[in-house]
Design an enzyme around this catalytic site. Sequence first.
Site, short mmCIF file in Angstrom:
data_model
loop_
_atom_site.label_atom_id
_atom_site.label_comp_id
_atom_site.label_asym_id
_atom_site.label_seq_id
_atom_site.Cartn_x
_atom_site.Cartn_y
_atom_site.Cartn_z
N GLY A 12 10.78 7.04 -3.61
CA GLY A 12 11.24 6.34 -4.80
C GLY A 12 10.70 4.95 -5.00
CB THR B 122 3.83 9.96 -7.11
OG1 THR B 122 4.12 10.52 -5.82
CG2 THR B 122 3.13 11.00 -7.95
CB SER C 262 14.49 -1.26 17.22
OG SER C 262 15.31 -0.46 16.40
CE LYS D 112 14.67 -2.46 12.62
NZ LYS D 112 14.14 -2.44 13.98
#
Length: 775
Positions: free
Chosen positions: A360, A364, A680, A723
Amino acid sequence: MEELELINKKTMPLLPLRGLSIFPHMVLHFDVGREKSILSLEQSMVNEQLIFLVSQKDAKIDNPIEEDIYHVGTVSKIKQILKLPGDTIRVLVEGISRAEIIEITQHEPYFQVDVLEREDTSIKDAESDALMRKLMESFEDYVKLSNQISPEVVVTVSDIEEPGMMADVISSYIFLKQAQKQELLEAFSPKDRLNKLYGMIQYELDVLRIERKIGVKVKKQIDRLQKEYYLREQMKAIQEELGDKDGQQAEIELYRKKIDKAKLPKEVKEKALSELGRLEKMGLMSAESGVIRTYLDWILDLPWSKETKDNLDIKNARDILESEHYGLKDVKERIIEYLAIRKLNEGMKGPILCLIGPPGVGKTSIVKSIATALNRSFVRMSLGGVRDEAEIRGHRKTYVGAIPGRIINGMKHAGSKNPVFLFDEIDKMSSDFRGDPADAMLEVLDPEQNNTFRDHYLELPFDLSKVMFITTANNADTIPRPLLDRMELIEVSGYTEEEKLNIAQKHLLPKQIKEHGMKEENLEISEAAMRDIINKYTRESGVRTLERRLATICRKAATMIVEENKNSIKVNPKNLVKFLGTPRYRYDVSEKKDKIGVVTGLAWTAYGGDTLPVEVSVAAGNGKLELTGQLGDVMKESARAGYSYIRAHTDILNIDKEFHKNYDLHIHVPEGAVPKDGPSAGVTMVTAMVSALSNNPVRGDVAMTGEITLTGRVLPIGGLKEKALAAKRAGINTIIIPVDNERDIQDIPDNVRKKLNFILADNIDTVLKNTILKG
């Protein structure tokens, strides 16, 4: 019309008719073979030649009784009797008048009945004249359509002046079912008879028109087929006289002209002429001829030498890319660089780019904009779920129904040899017993090899070197390494809140307003409401869900405009619930309270960044380490590595040396239904365990991310931008990150970066010093 009815009582023999009805004024002949019926005829000859004819309800019954015959029939006069071979008598009768059975006075050896004879007389008026005219018109149409009644009959019927007689005569000529004829017989009133007959004849006209329509259609088809057959036979005769059997030479010459006209490479032209020679030798009726024709058509349809001229105007390209997409700076810059180099070196090969990012974000759609900016054709091929190598390379033409692969097919549709070719979802390819399509892609996406790409069907080299190949993927980890090595990776990261706000206001909202038939002044969404939509009703890196939410608001606004006659709708944070309902998401806003064994970590997902709280509890036990929260294998190993580090450094950490014998540790990551994995969270889990074991609280205003090793080193992680955005949303201002991620801080938008304090850590000691509060 005044109607009078003359009623006479008569006694006479009865003859049941099978499948026939006779009307007054009607002359009819029929054959009689039943003994009982013959006796009735003989009796009638004695009785002034009068006989009562009435229809059977079921024509199959041989010996009818009273219940098997209708009670209304026709008093008729026998005009002629003719004896036929085999004891059969042919009778000619004329209907005189309607009659109704009063009583059957005799059943054997023949039927004899008392009947009431009804002779109708009427005084004509305007209504009866109108009915007669309409009926006459319909009857004329019926005669024209049926083609089974002589036109002279119309003249005869038109001379009839009595309504009842006209109805009876017309009834005798038209095709009616037995039940309909009986219904007309039982209509003693002339006016009633005219009305019923008019309805029946109208229905029959409709049926005849449909029959004629069907007949004309079928005749046309037959005529066309006959005409085509006749012309083909003529053509064959002409071609045989000219020595051109079956028109083959004409088709061969047409192919030859096309091959000469098309600018084919030398090898391709030789192959095409060779196949044309085979076609000429074997004839058009051969089974192989269809395969050769299809092959030649494919060769002639491909753009071997056709190219579109690139638009190398850099300013124009910038304007197009900026007007259609907000953000995506790296992608735009790479295209501008390509245009600049193409302007200096026209022989440059097309780049092979791979746009990697969450769903999203416009991967494309920006490729379509690139094609528009370059003035090139655009071809899209979705690789999601493709598991057959033949999808890429095609099948050999020895197979029945073989066709080229989707690469060659795409080039045919592009119509030029230098389109922008998009391979969508390249990370979703799979393989099975039919081969691995990723292996076939290796040649396509290698600039040193793809100038001689060979499709299994064509078996000819096709130049793909001038094609600009662009691929998209959500995750680079699932792309085979040799394939990944051939592409230039461009990371398309998720949008920040500010970027989403700009995209929504400048692109998505105007588009949705237009699609829902409204004008911009009809709907206004405040900036605060738009931010709430972004934060409380969507959780994604891209903007697909955001666009769906805006579409929902537009639908509800359009309904309000129509139902309540409002000219404009204003959406603000207070009335947003009315349009979108209760907020769907709640970001974990940090409480900023210092707690023991609770640490805020940071996680990256395909939908963006998020906070990841880690909780640790200590209980008396025997050193058991329990991990819950649907943790993946990598995350579990990180937890165990951190546990081992703590055991090895109890002196430095001021923790009981025997904790691994006396206490059980339970590490839990909330939202247990959501699977979690990755290394992480290593530093987060170590910090939480140290806090719980030392009974010292952890700062609630700090979040962290980083991989831990057994020696306490903090290794770099990915997705720092997402993050950092998650930390800002949660109200956290201080983030501890690995020192090797310092270079990634510049990728964070300025407005976010300025509000965050980054602590760089190369060792777990740095993390613990900045988070654990000593009691």
